[in-house]
Scaffold this motif. Structure first.
Motif, short mmCIF file in Angstrom:
data_model
loop_
_atom_site.label_atom_id
_atom_site.label_comp_id
_atom_site.label_asym_id
_atom_site.label_seq_id
_atom_site.Cartn_x
_atom_site.Cartn_y
_atom_site.Cartn_z
N LEU A 116 0.84 -1.19 0.00
CA LEU A 116 0.00 0.00 0.00
C LEU A 116 0.88 1.25 0.00
N TYR A 117 0.65 2.13 -0.96
CA TYR A 117 1.34 3.41 -0.98
C TYR A 117 0.51 4.38 -0.14
N SER A 118 1.14 5.03 0.83
CA SER A 118 0.39 5.78 1.84
C SER A 118 1.01 7.15 2.10
N ASP A 119 0.16 8.18 2.08
CA ASP A 119 0.56 9.56 2.36
C ASP A 119 0.24 9.86 3.82
N GLN A 120 1.28 10.05 4.65
CA GLN A 120 1.12 10.22 6.09
C GLN A 120 1.82 11.50 6.56
N GLY A 121 1.93 11.64 7.88
CA GLY A 121 2.61 12.81 8.44
C GLY A 121 1.82 13.46 9.55
N GLY A 122 1.85 14.78 9.59
CA GLY A 122 1.13 15.51 10.61
C GLY A 122 1.13 17.00 10.32
N LYS A 123 0.28 17.74 11.06
CA LYS A 123 0.19 19.19 10.91
C LYS A 123 0.32 19.86 12.27
N ASP A 124 0.76 21.11 12.23
CA ASP A 124 0.90 21.86 13.47
C ASP A 124 0.64 23.34 13.20
N LYS A 125 0.00 23.99 14.16
CA LYS A 125 -0.16 25.44 14.11
C LYS A 125 0.14 25.99 15.49
N THR A 126 1.27 26.70 15.60
CA THR A 126 1.70 27.27 16.87
C THR A 126 2.15 28.71 16.64
N ASP A 127 1.61 29.63 17.45
CA ASP A 127 1.95 31.06 17.34
C ASP A 127 1.72 31.59 15.92
N GLY A 128 0.65 31.10 15.30
CA GLY A 128 0.29 31.57 13.96
C GLY A 128 1.09 30.96 12.83
N ILE A 129 2.04 30.08 13.14
CA ILE A 129 2.87 29.44 12.11
C ILE A 129 2.34 28.06 11.81
N ARG A 130 2.02 27.82 10.54
CA ARG A 130 1.51 26.52 10.11
C ARG A 130 2.66 25.68 9.55
N GLU A 131 2.68 24.42 9.97
CA GLU A 131 3.70 23.49 9.47
C GLU A 131 3.05 22.16 9.13
N THR A 132 3.40 21.61 7.96
CA THR A 132 2.87 20.32 7.53
C THR A 132 4.03 19.40 7.19
N LEU A 133 4.02 18.23 7.78
CA LEU A 133 5.03 17.21 7.49
C LEU A 133 4.40 16.16 6.60
N ASP A 134 4.85 16.07 5.35
CA ASP A 134 4.35 15.09 4.38
C ASP A 134 5.35 13.95 4.27
#
Length: 203
Positions: free
Chosen positions: A70-88
């Motif tokens: 299975l090919y799978s797109d995972q990771g996580g997201k974060d929003k701290t002090d108005g800064i958005r970060e996405t880990l793909d």
């Protein structure tokens, strides 16, 4: 009323008989679906995709052994002090599962899933950077090796239901191996929902 209940019961038994597998049966399943993944220390879930194929061998009429790619797109997201970060993070997952059919078509499943990372990027406010390059640069700056593992292991548990060769599968992949070598001890856990179609192979 009794006749209606009898008809409903007869239909249920007919569907169950159709979905009931037999010892020695082999099938191939094509699957596509979605992930909801979470990362330790990231405060938001990330939606992704999943697709691939699975083969199952029935060891008895109620217990099957399956292996998938299975090919799978995972990771996580974060929003701290108005800064958005996405880990793909993209993985080629190879789940090996025991499938216990508690009712015709309904299986409870659990197993082990080796995962091989294919790529990883981090996005912050629209800018996207290769994560391996970023961590290598960070390691040189702090004088300590920090890198993301290319191999990880998780424990998938879940349920599936088959109706006329269509299979709905819901599972939760519990991350066992830390994602990072050095640095933070992060784990990635994933809820996965897929729809598949099963082809009996008649081997």
């Amino acid at each position: 009323m009794k006749k209606l209940l009898f008809v409903v019961l007869a239909l249920f038994m007919a569907v169950g008989a159709q979905a009931q597998a037999e010892e020695g049966d082999v099938s191939l399943q094509v699957r596509v679906g979605m992930n909801v993944s979470s990362m330790t220390d990231y405060n938001r879930a990330k939606f992704g995709y999943a697709f691939g194929m699975e083969m199952e061998y029935m060891m008895t009429d109620w217990l099957g052994l399956s292996a998938a790619l299975l090919y799978s797109d995972q990771g996580g997201k974060d929003k701290t002090d108005g800064i958005r970060e996405t880990l793909d993070i993209d993985f080629a997952n190879v789940p090996v599962m025991l499938n216990c059919y508690v009712l015709p078509g309904l299986a409870v499943k659990a197993g082990l899933q080796p995962s091989f990372r294919t790529k990883a990027t981090v996005r912050t406010d629209g800018a996207s950077v290769d994560l391996d390059w970023f961590l290598n640069t960070l390691s040189k700056a702090v004088g300590e090796t920090v890198e993301m593992r290319k191999f990880m292991l998780s424990v998938p548990v879940g349920l599936s239901y088959e109706y006329k060769h269509f299979v709905i599968d819901a599972r939760y992949n519990i991350g066992v191996t830390p994602i990072m070598k050095g640095g933070d001890n992060w784990h990635n856990s994933v809820f996965q929902l897929t729809l598949g179609y099963k082809f009996p192979l008649g081997l």
